[in-house]
Design an enzyme around this catalytic site. Structure first.
Site, PDB file in Angstrom:
ATOM      1  CD  GLU A 136     -45.451 -58.810   6.665  1.00 38.07           C
ATOM      2  OE1 GLU A 136     -46.679 -59.490   6.640  1.00 38.07           O
ATOM      3  OE2 GLU A 136     -44.721 -59.003   6.190  1.00 38.07           O
ATOM      4  CG  ASP A 280     -40.428 -64.626   1.314  1.00 34.48           C
ATOM      5  OD1 ASP A 280     -40.668 -63.733   0.631  1.00 34.48           O
ATOM      6  OD2 ASP A 280     -40.276 -65.051   2.188  1.00 34.48           O
ATOM      7  CD  GLU A 373     -37.186 -65.031  11.414  1.00 38.98           C
ATOM      8  OE1 GLU A 373     -37.618 -65.888  11.953  1.00 38.98           O
ATOM      9  OE2 GLU A 373     -37.930 -63.923  10.382  1.00 38.98           O
ATOM     10  CD  GLU A 415     -42.924 -69.357   6.245  1.00 38.95           C
ATOM     11  OE1 GLU A 415     -42.225 -69.561   7.881  1.00 38.95           O
ATOM     12  OE2 GLU A 415     -42.904 -68.210   6.489  1.00 38.95           O
ATOM     13  CB  THR A 501     -47.568 -65.539   0.738  1.00 34.86           C
ATOM     14  OG1 THR A 501     -46.059 -65.792   1.067  1.00 34.86           O
ATOM     15  CG2 THR A 501     -47.979 -64.059   0.478  1.00 34.86           C
TER      16      THR A 501
END
Ligand SMILES: *[C@@H]1O[C@H](CO)[C@@H](O)[C@H](O)[C@H]1NC(C)=O
Ligand SMILES: *[C@@H]1O[C@H](CO)[C@@H](O)[C@H](O)[C@H]1NC(C)=O
Ligand SMILES: *[C@@H]1O[C@H](CO)[C@@H](O)[C@H](O)[C@H]1NC(C)=O
Ligand SMILES: *[C@@H]1O[C@H](CO)[C@@H](O)[C@H](O)[C@H]1NC(C)=O
Ligand SMILES: *[C@@H]1O[C@H](CO)[C@@H](O)[C@H](O)[C@H]1NC(C)=O
Length: 793
Positions: A136, A280, A373, A415, A501
């Site tokens: 992250e 992902d 989610e 997304e 990303t």
């Protein structure tokens, strides 16, 4: 190259910008130039509303709370609160992560001011006693700083700062990378998930580093390799690329990668795979890295992993989770994070499938007002409601609805907007602009609070979330802005630009690439030694494998798995059956449409409402959404863009479907012909066939009512009454293949294996006849029933 244009049903169609001189300048839904500019400026205004609030009420902490208007920072009281502390390192995360959105606005003054604020905020760089998550922090902080550095130092960009900029953003990025890199010093070369920015690996408790997921193990390779290019120091690329390779080496024999491992031992924790949370960015960075670094071996990883995914996990409307070792469905839900995948498919050129997969996200947005989610596509209601009292059945309905969303929050993740943006760039279908308009509307109304944007804590009750994660400003609003911004310099660049990303634009100039290839150096002894040891260890293991100590042998032979597939949960009803060839009515507005331009998706896509129908029992609008319509049939939009003469809905299938898996040693090498048929010499490899049972009166997967005609084609007497050729009975059942290795067969397509080859190969013919017979038409048979489009020839 920004986007590869794939072969698509939509790419044949085009979008005419309609600037009707008689129109008012702004007529919602026509999407002329003025309207796009207006939407664009609305997004920018929303961004600055939240950004200003962050600066006044949140900074120097990581975030601002949108409802209570107080800072949201690390949880110093509970170090084990990883949900908060993984991403909030007490390093003004919102400030750094949103820099490139300002750059994309071409807002030079603001960009410069914010960069100066960054400079002032970190006099001691990232010397902070914060234990954070490596991945992250890489994508938000290292990525945000690198991309801002590229903007500040590239003379072709509007926000180029010239000699006023001394490169300190790159120094900061490097400082952070140096603090993260020790996480890779494990005996496997796989990174630990967390590290302390000041104390490194010291002070990490065992449970903080026990498990890492494959996105996090492989992903940092992207940002770190760019850092190597920009600094000339190869260690960042070498160490993280080794981890990428190592992660991929943990795949199953089906080329499916389990999602999570113990990074210290390489032991697998979770055997299942998919495209959502935990995996992902693995796919994303394999492809994006292949493009940006022009790297053939990364492309192979993308190609093989995508092929395996399509073979094993692809359903019509989404990718399911599967067991990595068997390829079987393992959990009947999908993650909201998987909504990024269509955008990646556009980059890979697979626009047609991207259209399908993004449609699922749209339907979720329609239903829940955001993407929960996790949504369970198979109904959790196996019990009948106790119908004694109206209250009891109401309670049951509410409970049932909750079970369909195992994880119920929507924190304004990007997304869906991201994929919508990529699909718009590839197709120019105004359908995608309209999604943007609706999302924008939600940001102006439902998600906007006193000091920023708050997502949904619980989609069922509509409870709001007093949190604005950094990706709202760095990704969600950025992609929304770019959707409307035809003029953006990113859309007219010849750079090899790729979004990270975290939506930070990354590119490498020719001179940077050249300089790196000539002058790169790797002189950090610690990491040099680390990589050498890893390679030596790998060589040792490979040698032992070769000697057969623990080589996994692939079983010879043929595995058969034959089951009724349950994804089409809706049991379509006798009353539908009773109206032959009567397509279900498409929901549509009724007034005349403009004659000159249509949305391809609205007008020519005959499955636009199929999802609503098939998943009718799990896509249930919760109370807060009850009054809202579906985005695609908002009247103004539908009237304007649908060609009612052409748009129709195909009948949903009522046939039973099945899956058949053949597993023969070797690799399969099907050749797909232009008409969609498949020709293949050998049966070697793993084959996953999907098929349907044809029975007269049912509707097949192509939306046609089944008549008796295919039954006359098959030579059936031979099959059904081998001893009585005079029996004229036709069979009540035939099979037909509808997809091979996840790729749908178009109507009429055949699958043909080479007779000579298959029959000559003793292993093939034995196993073939275990499973199949062959009738005089050369059709193979399953359980004595012809598969009408599967031939030997
Ligand atoms: C967190 O950041 C704030 C603001 O920069 C600073 O005042 C504080 O000392 C930091 N806390 C810790 C524990 O590092
Ligand atoms: C990763 O794998 C590729 C392909 O096998 C190889 O060329 C490359 O050197 C490897 N990189 C590292 C750092 O191990
Ligand atoms: C089938 O149709 C009947 C009557 O039209 C309806 O009551 C029933 O709920 C339907 N069943 C399903 C599974 O849709
Ligand atoms: C699902 O379909 C049934 C039958 O077609 C219909 O009666 C019902 O209203 C639908 N449910 C929802 C939530 O749309
Ligand atoms: C598809 O094309 C191949 C080769 O062009 C041809 O042999 C075959 O008959 C075609 N199949 C169908 C169903 O049209």
């Amino acid at each position: 190259m920004l986007i590869s244009y794939g072969v698509s049903l939509l790419s044949l169609l085009y979008f005419v910008v309609c600037g009707d001189a008689n129109d008012a300048r702004f007529a919602k839904y026509s999407f002329n130039r003025w309207e796009l500019l207006e939407y664009r400026s609305q997004v920018k205004e929303l961004f600055y509303f939240a950004h200003d609030n962050y600066l006044t009420k949140g900074y120097p902490f990581d975030e601002v709370r949108p409802l209570s208007c107080v800072p949201k920072g690390r949880n110093f009281d509970d170090i084990g609160d990883t949900i908060t502390n993984d991403v909030l390192g007490n390093f003004s995360a919102t400030l750094i992560d949103s820099l490139t959105t300002i750059a994309i606005f071409n807002d030079k003054q603001k960009f410069q001011d914010m960069i100066e604020l960054v400079r002032d905020s970190f006099p001691r760089k990232f010397d902070l006693d914060s234990t954070i998550q490596v991945f992250e922090t890489t994508i938000r902080i290292v990525g945000g700083l690198i991309s801002s550095h590229l903007y500040a130092s590239d003379p072709s960009k509007s926000v180029y700062l010239g000699s006023e900029y001394d490169g300190f953003l790159l120094d900061l990025a490097r400082d952070m990378a140096d603090r993260l890199l020790p996480a890779y010093l494990t005996t496997t070369g796989l990174p630990l998930p967390r590290i302390n920015l000041r104390y490194g690996l010291r002070s990490l408790t065992a449970d903080l580093v026990a498990e890492n997921n494959v996105a996090a193990m492989a992903g940092p390779m992207f940002e770190f390799t760019i850092l190597s290019y920009l600094t000339g120091d190869e260690k960042y690329a070498a160490v993280t690329r080794y981890a990428m390779n190592k992660t991929w080496s943990l795949r199953s024999e089906l080329d499916l990668l389990p999602m999570s491992f113990n990074p210290k031992t390489g032991q697998c924790y979770s055997h299942f795979t998919g495209i959502g949370a935990s995996i992902d960015s693995f796919y994303e960075y394999a492809l994006k890295g292949a493009i940006l670094f022009d790297d053939a071996s990364l492309y192979e990883i993308w190609r093989d992993s995508y092929t395996a995914l399509v073979s094993n996990c692809k359903a019509d409307w989404f990718y399911v989770n599967a067991q990595s070792s068997t390829g079987q469905l393992s959990a009947p839900w999908i993650d909201s994070l998987g909504a990024f995948f269509p955008g990646l498919q556009v980059l890979a050129g697979d626009v047609e499938d991207a259209v399908f997969k993004n449609m699922m996200s749209l339907k979720l947005w329609n239903t829940f007002g955001g993407l929960p989610e996790r949504w369970q596509f198979r109904s959790a209601a196996t019990l009948q409601p106790a119908a004694e009292s109206p209250q009891a059945s109401k309670d049951f309905a509410a409970e049932h609805q909750r079970l369909n969303v195992p994880l119920e929050w929507y924190p304004l993740r990007p997304e869906f907007i991201e994929s919508t943006y990529f699909l718009y760039r590839a197709t120019k279908d105004p359908f995608y602009l309209n999604i943007g308009v609706e999302v924008l509307e939600s940001f102006r109304t439902r998600f906007k609070f006193a000091c920023g944007f708050g997502g949904i804590q619980d989609v069922i009750t509509g409870e709001v979330q007093d949190r604005m994660e950094t990706f709202v400003l760095s990704e969600t609003l950025k992609y929304l802005y770019l959707l409307f911004d035809e003029d953006n310099e990113l859309h007219h660049t010849r750079d090899n630009m790729i979004f990270s990303t975290e939506a930070h634009p990354m590119w490498l100039k020719r001179d940077v690439i050249k300089k790196y290839s000539q002058k790169k150096r790797f002189d950090d002894q610690l990491y040099l030694r680390h990589i050498e040891l890893r390679h030596a260890e790998d060589a040792r293991i490979a040698a032992r494998r070769a000697k057969g100590f623990f080589g996994r042998k692939r079983l010879a032979g043929l595995a058969k798995s034959f089951f009724t597939e349950e994804l089409r949960a809706a049991d379509i009803n006798a009353s539908q059956e009773a109206q032959p060839n009567q397509p279900p009515t498409c929901p549509r507005a009724t007034t005349e449409t403009y004659p000159w331009s249509y949305s391809a998706t609205l007008s020519y896509f005959d499955r636009l409402f199929e999802i609503d129908y098939i998943y009718n029992d799990t896509l249930i609008r919760p109370a807060p959404m009850a009054a809202r319509g579906s985005i695609e049939i908002r009247k103004g939009f539908y009237d304007r863009w649908a060609d009612s003469r052409r748009s129709f809905c195909r009948l949903p299938p009522t046939t039973d479907s099945f899956e058949l898996i053949l597993d023969v040693p070797g690799r399969s090498s099907p050749v797909r012909l232009a008409n969609g048929s498949i020709k293949c010499k050998s049966l070697s490899g793993r084959w996953k066939f999907r098929g349907e049972k044809l029975q007269p009166g049912k509707t097949d997967v192509y939306g046609n009512r089944i008549t008796t005609s295919p039954f006359q084609v098959a030579d059936c007497r031979n099959v059904f009454r081998p001893n009585d050729r005079s029996d004229p009975r036709t069979p009540i059942l035939l099979y037909r293949l509808t997809a091979v290795n996840g790729v749908a067969l178009p109507r009429g397509a055949t699958v043909v294996f080479d007779r000579q080859h298959v029959l000559r190969n003793p292993e093939h013919s034995r196993t073939l006849y275990d499973l199949f017979g062959c009738n005089p038409q050369n059709q193979l048979m399953l359980d004595s029933t012809p598969v009408v489009n599967l031939y030997l020839s």
